[in-house]
Design an enzyme around this catalytic site. Structure first.
Site, PDB file in Angstrom:
ATOM      1  N   LYS A  68      51.344  35.979  25.281  1.00 31.35           N
ATOM      2  CA  LYS A  68      49.945  35.653  24.951  1.00 31.35           C
ATOM      3  C   LYS A  68      49.547  34.395  25.712  1.00 31.35           C
ATOM      4  O   LYS A  68      50.327  33.442  25.806  1.00 31.35           O
ATOM      5  CB  LYS A  68      49.780  35.420  23.446  1.00 31.35           C
ATOM      6  CG  LYS A  68      48.321  35.129  23.073  1.00 31.35           C
ATOM      7  CD  LYS A  68      48.080  35.227  21.585  1.00 31.35           C
ATOM      8  CE  LYS A  68      48.557  33.995  20.845  1.00 31.35           C
ATOM      9  NZ  LYS A  68      48.247  34.063  19.416  1.00 31.35           N
ATOM     10  N   ASP A 160      34.801  24.714   1.961  1.00 31.93           N
ATOM     11  CA  ASP A 160      34.714  24.255   3.344  1.00 31.93           C
ATOM     12  C   ASP A 160      33.797  23.029   3.337  1.00 31.93           C
ATOM     13  O   ASP A 160      32.825  22.972   2.571  1.00 31.93           O
ATOM     14  CB  ASP A 160      34.110  25.361   4.226  1.00 31.93           C
ATOM     15  CG  ASP A 160      34.375  25.133   5.710  1.00 31.93           C
ATOM     16  OD1 ASP A 160      35.061  25.939   6.331  1.00 31.93           O
ATOM     17  OD2 ASP A 160      33.876  24.117   6.261  1.00 31.93           O
ATOM     18  N   SER A 299      53.375  27.373   8.531  1.00 30.71           N
ATOM     19  CA  SER A 299      53.470  28.128   9.787  1.00 30.71           C
ATOM     20  C   SER A 299      52.807  27.387  10.935  1.00 30.71           C
ATOM     21  O   SER A 299      51.806  26.697  10.748  1.00 30.71           O
ATOM     22  CB  SER A 299      52.834  29.507   9.625  1.00 30.71           C
ATOM     23  OG  SER A 299      51.465  29.480   9.935  1.00 30.71           O
TER      24      SER A 299
HETATM   25  N1  LIG Z   1      49.630  28.799  12.140  1.00 30.35           N
HETATM   26  C1  LIG Z   1      49.159  29.660  13.018  1.00 30.35           C
HETATM   27  O1  LIG Z   1      49.843  30.606  13.405  1.00 30.35           O
HETATM   28  C2  LIG Z   1      47.754  29.510  13.517  1.00 30.35           C
HETATM   29  C3  LIG Z   1      47.175  30.567  14.233  1.00 30.35           C
HETATM   30  C4  LIG Z   1      45.851  30.451  14.647  1.00 30.35           C
HETATM   31  C5  LIG Z   1      45.132  29.295  14.370  1.00 30.35           C
HETATM   32  N2  LIG Z   1      45.713  28.273  13.701  1.00 30.35           N
HETATM   33  C6  LIG Z   1      44.981  27.033  13.382  1.00 30.35           C
HETATM   34  O2  LIG Z   1      44.186  27.266  12.209  1.00 30.35           O
HETATM   35  C7  LIG Z   1      43.096  26.350  12.181  1.00 30.35           C
HETATM   36  C8  LIG Z   1      41.821  27.095  11.831  1.00 30.35           C
HETATM   37  O3  LIG Z   1      41.514  27.995  12.880  1.00 30.35           O
HETATM   38  P1  LIG Z   1      40.158  28.851  12.885  1.00 30.35           P
HETATM   39  O4  LIG Z   1      40.245  29.724  14.077  1.00 30.35           O
HETATM   40  O5  LIG Z   1      39.940  29.479  11.557  1.00 30.35           O
HETATM   41  O6  LIG Z   1      39.070  27.690  13.088  1.00 30.35           O
HETATM   42  P2  LIG Z   1      37.529  27.720  12.723  1.00 30.35           P
HETATM   43  O7  LIG Z   1      36.890  26.641  13.534  1.00 30.35           O
HETATM   44  O8  LIG Z   1      37.012  29.123  12.826  1.00 30.35           O
HETATM   45  O9  LIG Z   1      37.468  27.313  11.166  1.00 30.35           O
HETATM   46  C9  LIG Z   1      37.926  26.094  10.660  1.00 30.35           C
HETATM   47  C10 LIG Z   1      37.119  25.740   9.428  1.00 30.35           C
HETATM   48  O10 LIG Z   1      37.720  24.618   8.777  1.00 30.35           O
HETATM   49  C11 LIG Z   1      36.664  23.841   8.186  1.00 30.35           C
HETATM   50  N3  LIG Z   1      37.149  22.515   7.802  1.00 30.35           N
HETATM   51  C12 LIG Z   1      37.407  21.436   8.605  1.00 30.35           C
HETATM   52  N4  LIG Z   1      37.829  20.401   7.851  1.00 30.35           N
HETATM   53  C13 LIG Z   1      37.875  20.840   6.561  1.00 30.35           C
HETATM   54  C14 LIG Z   1      38.262  20.245   5.324  1.00 30.35           C
HETATM   55  N5  LIG Z   1      38.677  18.977   5.259  1.00 30.35           N
HETATM   56  N6  LIG Z   1      38.186  20.991   4.205  1.00 30.35           N
HETATM   57  C15 LIG Z   1      37.744  22.275   4.238  1.00 30.35           C
HETATM   58  N7  LIG Z   1      37.345  22.885   5.381  1.00 30.35           N
HETATM   59  C16 LIG Z   1      37.426  22.179   6.523  1.00 30.35           C
HETATM   60  C17 LIG Z   1      35.595  23.872   9.271  1.00 30.35           C
HETATM   61  O11 LIG Z   1      34.333  23.489   8.763  1.00 30.35           O
HETATM   62  C18 LIG Z   1      35.657  25.338   9.723  1.00 30.35           C
HETATM   63  O12 LIG Z   1      34.756  26.150   8.994  1.00 30.35           O
HETATM   64  C19 LIG Z   1      43.064  25.691  13.568  1.00 30.35           C
HETATM   65  O13 LIG Z   1      43.585  24.379  13.475  1.00 30.35           O
HETATM   66  C20 LIG Z   1      43.951  26.585  14.407  1.00 30.35           C
HETATM   67  O14 LIG Z   1      44.542  25.901  15.486  1.00 30.35           O
HETATM   68  C21 LIG Z   1      47.011  28.367  13.261  1.00 30.35           C
END
Ligand SMILES: NC(=O)c1ccc[n+]([C@@H]2O[C@H](COP(=O)([O-])OP(=O)(O)OC[C@H]3O[C@@H](n4cnc5c(N)ncnc54)[C@H](O)[C@@H]3O)[C@@H](O)[C@H]2O)c1
Length: 328
Positions: A68, A160, A299
């Site tokens: 990926k 959120d 994770s």
């Molecule tokens: N562990 C994994 O395998 C994995 C995989 C993909 C993404 N991620 C991570 O997951 C996270 C979220 O990704 P996404 O694609 O959903 O992002 P996104 O931007 O679509 O959504 C993130 C949301 O979090 C909210 N937010 C920020 N601070 C907050 C808080 N203190 N309390 C509540 N809500 C809050 C934002 O307003 C937003 O709506 C990213 O950091 C991404 O890198 C992890």
């Protein structure tokens, strides 16, 4: 011929139920040492505020070989483009021929959700019925879907910091698939956590998003949002209170600020980590032991998850006539 699959093709071919089943098997392969997954390299483009990450894996018994590519360019929204792009290239394990190139955005969200689904299946209370989702973004949606796939959830709260995002989330997820008809937007983290049995943290926050004191006994948490050493969604109290199961202990110790910051503070030790999810699935480690303990699945995301999901998506798409064939 190589099958090109758009996001909408992937959406049609890939279900959460299938993904949970596949990832459970993939974790077993990982635990048995039948996964080849070199450390993911990242190339930084600081002058463009961008980065490119490459995640390769071979899952031997399942015949899944893929890489990926994920890019994140922070200036993109100003150009009317998304920040993140992801594509998965799936290769034939017999010949090396590229079988498929597919959109990786939806696939990533589903496999991240599905991995939490497997963890929830093994670690949450059997009768868990109240779910709380932190972060109403792309990952939040599939976290909820996965939790509702493995437990009979009757009440959902979403929090959120952007209330509009939470409202949109509630409207779009309520009644969809296994999600109950009512998804309630709440005004504070405390309100979301009161009596919650399963919690998902899927935010972009660099600092803790709730007070670990507010967690109910017996809760299971899926912590997926943070995966950089200096960023964390979970406070030290949550980490110290929890039985911690990682997708990969090594990967979490390299990337997860949720664990690294409490270790740096001296409040927590590497040896306090309970183990990896593969060992819980195999029975080598006991999962939940009672209705009081707090369990946490941490994770950071693993390349084998993309590989097994991509292989399944390709096979399903092929049998359903989805996508476009391309001759290199
Ligand atoms: N562990 C994994 O395998 C994995 C995989 C993909 C993404 N991620 C991570 O997951 C996270 C979220 O990704 P996404 O694609 O959903 O992002 P996104 O931007 O679509 O959504 C993130 C949301 O979090 C909210 N937010 C920020 N601070 C907050 C808080 N203190 N309390 C509540 N809500 C809050 C934002 O307003 C937003 O709506 C990213 O950091 C991404 O890198 C992890």
């Amino acid at each position: 011929m190589t099958l090109l699959l758009s996001r909408s093709d992937v959406e049609k071919a890939l279900s959460m139920e299938d993904s949970v089943r596949l990832l459970e098997r993939g974790f077993v392969e990982l635990g048995e040492g039948r996964v080849d997954m070199p450390q993911r390299p990242v190339i930084f483009l600081p002058e463009k505020d961008g980065l490119a990450g490459f995640m390769p894996a071979l899952v031997k018994e399942m015949g899944a070989l893929a890489i990926k590519t994920v890019t994140a360019f922070k200036g993109n929204p100003k150009k009317g483009l998304p920040t993140i792009f992801g594509t998965v290239t799936l290769l034939d394990t017999e010949t090396g021929i590229p079988l498929s190139i597919m959109d990786g955005g939806y696939l990533t969200a589903v496999r991240t959700g599905a991995a939490s689904g497997v963890a929830t299946k093994y670690l949450a209370m059997e009768n868990a019925s109240v779910a709380a989702i932190f972060g109403a973004g792309v990952q939040g949606v599939t976290q909820l879907e996965a939790i509702c796939t493995v437990r009979k959830i009757s009440e959902v709260r979403v929090f959120d910091t952007d209330r509009k995002a939470a409202e949109k989330f509630a409207k779009e997820t309520a009644g969809r698939g296994p999600v109950p008809d009512k998804v309630n937007v709440v005004g504070s983290p405390k309100e979301a956590l009161a009596g919650a049995d399963v919690v998902a943290t899927a935010t972009t926050s660099p600092t803790p998003i709730f007070d670990g004191e507010d967690l109910s006994p017996g809760v299971h948490i899926n912590g997926v949002g943070s995966h950089a050493p200096k960023m964390r969604e979970l406070d030290t109290k949550t980490i110290v209170r929890s039985k911690i199961v990682c997708d990969s202990v090594d990967a979490c110790l390299a990337e997860a600020g949720d664990l690294l910051i409490p270790i740096e503070e001296g409040a927590f030790k590497e040896s306090d980590i309970y183990g990896g999810l593969a060992d819980v699935i195999s029975g080598e480690l006991t999962g939940r032991e009672n209705d009081e303990e707090v369990t946490l699945y941490k994770s950071v995301g693993l390349a084998f998850q993309d590989a097994v999901t991509a292989l399944h998506t390709y096979q399903k798409a092929k049998s359903e006539g989805l996508g476009v064939e391309f001759d290199f």
